[in-house]
Design an enzyme around this catalytic site. Structure first.
Site, PDB file in Angstrom:
ATOM      1  N   SER A 267       0.728  -1.198  -0.016  1.00  0.00           N
ATOM      2  CA  SER A 267      -0.062   0.092   0.036  1.00  0.00           C
ATOM      3  C   SER A 267       0.717   1.350   0.114  1.00  0.00           C
ATOM      4  CB  SER A 267      -1.040  -0.026   1.184  1.00  0.00           C
ATOM      5  OG  SER A 267      -1.959   0.617   1.034  1.00  0.00           O
ATOM      6  N   HIS A 410      -7.528  -5.573  -0.895  1.00  0.00           N
ATOM      7  CA  HIS A 410      -6.251  -4.679  -0.685  1.00  0.00           C
ATOM      8  C   HIS A 410      -5.436  -5.414   0.347  1.00  0.00           C
ATOM      9  CE1 HIS A 410      -4.297  -0.901  -0.874  1.00  0.00           C
ATOM     10  NE2 HIS A 410      -4.203  -0.891   0.469  1.00  0.00           N
TER      11      HIS A 410
END
Ligand code: GCU
Length: 437
Positions: A267, A410
């Site tokens: 991320s 994610h």
């Protein structure tokens, strides 16, 4: 009878309502920081990516020398100026190995080292935690993780020093005594002959707008200034700078094959490892998970998060240099995009891991960026993705540029680590990749 009509009337009304709600929610995008988010491929818009192989003077890069001596520095300079910001030179690093022991039932040697990022050793320091396979007779390749959590919360090992961390108010508190249930699986890497290292990113700079007061960027502020100049470093550049400091230490550690360090982050830390690998060619491999906007996803493609979202004052502007905001209105006015960030890592192996339901990070935007960086890898005789068809979830391409999209959202899944290991084995062991400029 009238009862049936009433029921039908209600049914019709309900169907109409559902239909208008669904069509509305398709055309009516989500809002983040008050800015619409597009998740519709047909609304992505037209864009033309700058050619990574054309020099600013209009000439074409025809060989690796021109790339290394001219074009790469040009691109690096633009990313410094317009995206991450320029970091200061590192001060002479000092470090102290404060513990060495055995871990995981004797399978690993554990080494804990404090890195002092500045001459002033009272603040600005981080513990680098390293595990090496105890049965290894030669220097080992390393999986180097930059973590969202302090070391003791990243890996389940009672021998890790807990230390201190900052909370959101910037106050130093003890790291909670709650070892992770499913921490980073060090043993998986050890059994393949790889070492593992981890560092906590917020030891370099806390991750909030005011974090600069406690982090390395605050320390390096010019006298009289309270914030870095528009082309100076944001927090991502600071974290990447800290990784280079860690590399300065690793180079002194004879048990590690420092030409084979695979840098890994997720991320915002995926963005960090891309930038760290781009600017510091000592890192032999980069594995970036769901790095998205400001990472490997094309910014000119209007899908998921955009420059406007990330640079919004209520969001992550502090992670980039302030100059980045000038492209928020129209990313197509930028002289750079993610494919050029990827190209800075060439010819070193790079794996992009994404998730098929992580629209915000735009997995397709990462795939297209990798394709657009391919000519630079080819210049070195290396293999890009070699396809224009996006692989299905679970199907890995592990060329010098790799792409792997898991089925899911994610972040990483435990099974993603098997792919990372495969990628490391292929390039570090089988192909013996190693490259320095
Ligand atoms: C937010 C941000 C992303 C970032 C992510 C993360 O979603 O918008 O750009 O990658 O946080 O770091 O978790």
């Amino acid at each position: 009878m009238s009862n049936i009509f009433t029921k039908l009337k209600y049914l019709l009304f309900f169907l109409l309502l559902t239909h208008s709600y669904l069509s509305c929610s398709q055309n009516f995008p989500d809002l983040v920081a008050g800015i619409p988010v597009n998740y519709d491929e047909s609304l992505v818009g037209e864009y033309e990516l700058p050619d990574p192989l054309i020099l600013k003077n209009g000439q074409r890069v025809t060989d690796t020398t021109i790339w290394i001596k001219q074009r790469r520095p040009e691109i690096l300079e633009m990313f410094q100026k317009y995206q991450f910001g320029k970091a200061p030179c590192r001060e002479e690093l000092s470090f102290r190995i404060f513990e060495e022991g055995s871990a995981f039932d004797g399978k690993a040697i554990r080494r804990q080292v404090t890195l002092y990022f500045t001459k002033d050793t009272t603040a600005h320091k981080a513990d680098l935690l390293i595990y090496l396979p105890s049965n290894s007779k030669k220097p080992v390749p390393l999986f180097f993780n930059i973590s969202f959590l302090p070391n003791a919360l990243t890996i389940n090992d009672p021998g890790i020093r807990r230390g201190m961390m900052r909370n959101k108010e910037g106050k130093l508190i003890s790291v909670p005594d709650t070892p992770p249930k499913n921490g980073l699986n060090v043993e998986k890497f050890l059994s393949e002959g790889f070492g593992v290292a981890t560092i906590y990113y917020q030891d370099i700079e806390p991750d909030f707008a005011e974090g600069i007061r406690y982090g390395v960027r605050g320390y390096f502020l010019k006298p009289g200034s309270t914030y870095p100049a528009p082309g100076e470093w944001g927090a991502i550049a600071a974290w990447a700078w800290g990784l280079s400091c860690a590399m300065d230490y690793l180079e002194t550690d004879r048990d590690i094959d420092t030409r084979k360090v695979a840098l890994f982050g997720i991320s915002r830390l995926g963005k960090t490892v891309l930038w760290a690998g781009a600017r510091d060619s000592r890192f032999g491999m980069v594995i970036a998970s769901c790095s998205g906007e400001g990472g490997a996803a094309l910014s000119m493609r209007n899908y998921g998060e955009t420059i406007a979202h990330i640079m919004a004052p209520s969001r992550y502007f502090y992670q980039f240099c302030s100059n980045r905001a000038q492209f928020a209105d129209d990313p197509r006015t930028s002289p750079i995009d993610a494919h050029m960030l990827i190209s800075l890592i060439a010819p070193r192996p790079l794996l992009l891991q994404t998730g098929d339901s992580d629209g915000w990070s735009d997995p397709k935007g990462e795939f297209l960026a990798a394709i657009a960086a391919e000519p630079v890898y080819r210049l070195f005789g290396k293999r890009g993705l070699e396809t224009k068809v996006m692989p299905d979830p679970g199907e890995a391409i592990l060329h010098d540029v790799g792409y792997y999209m898991h089925a899911g959202g994610h972040g990483t899944l435990p099974s993603d680590y098997d792919i990372f290991i495969k990628f490391m084995k292929k390039h570090f062991i089988e192909d013996g990749s190693q490259f320095t400029y």
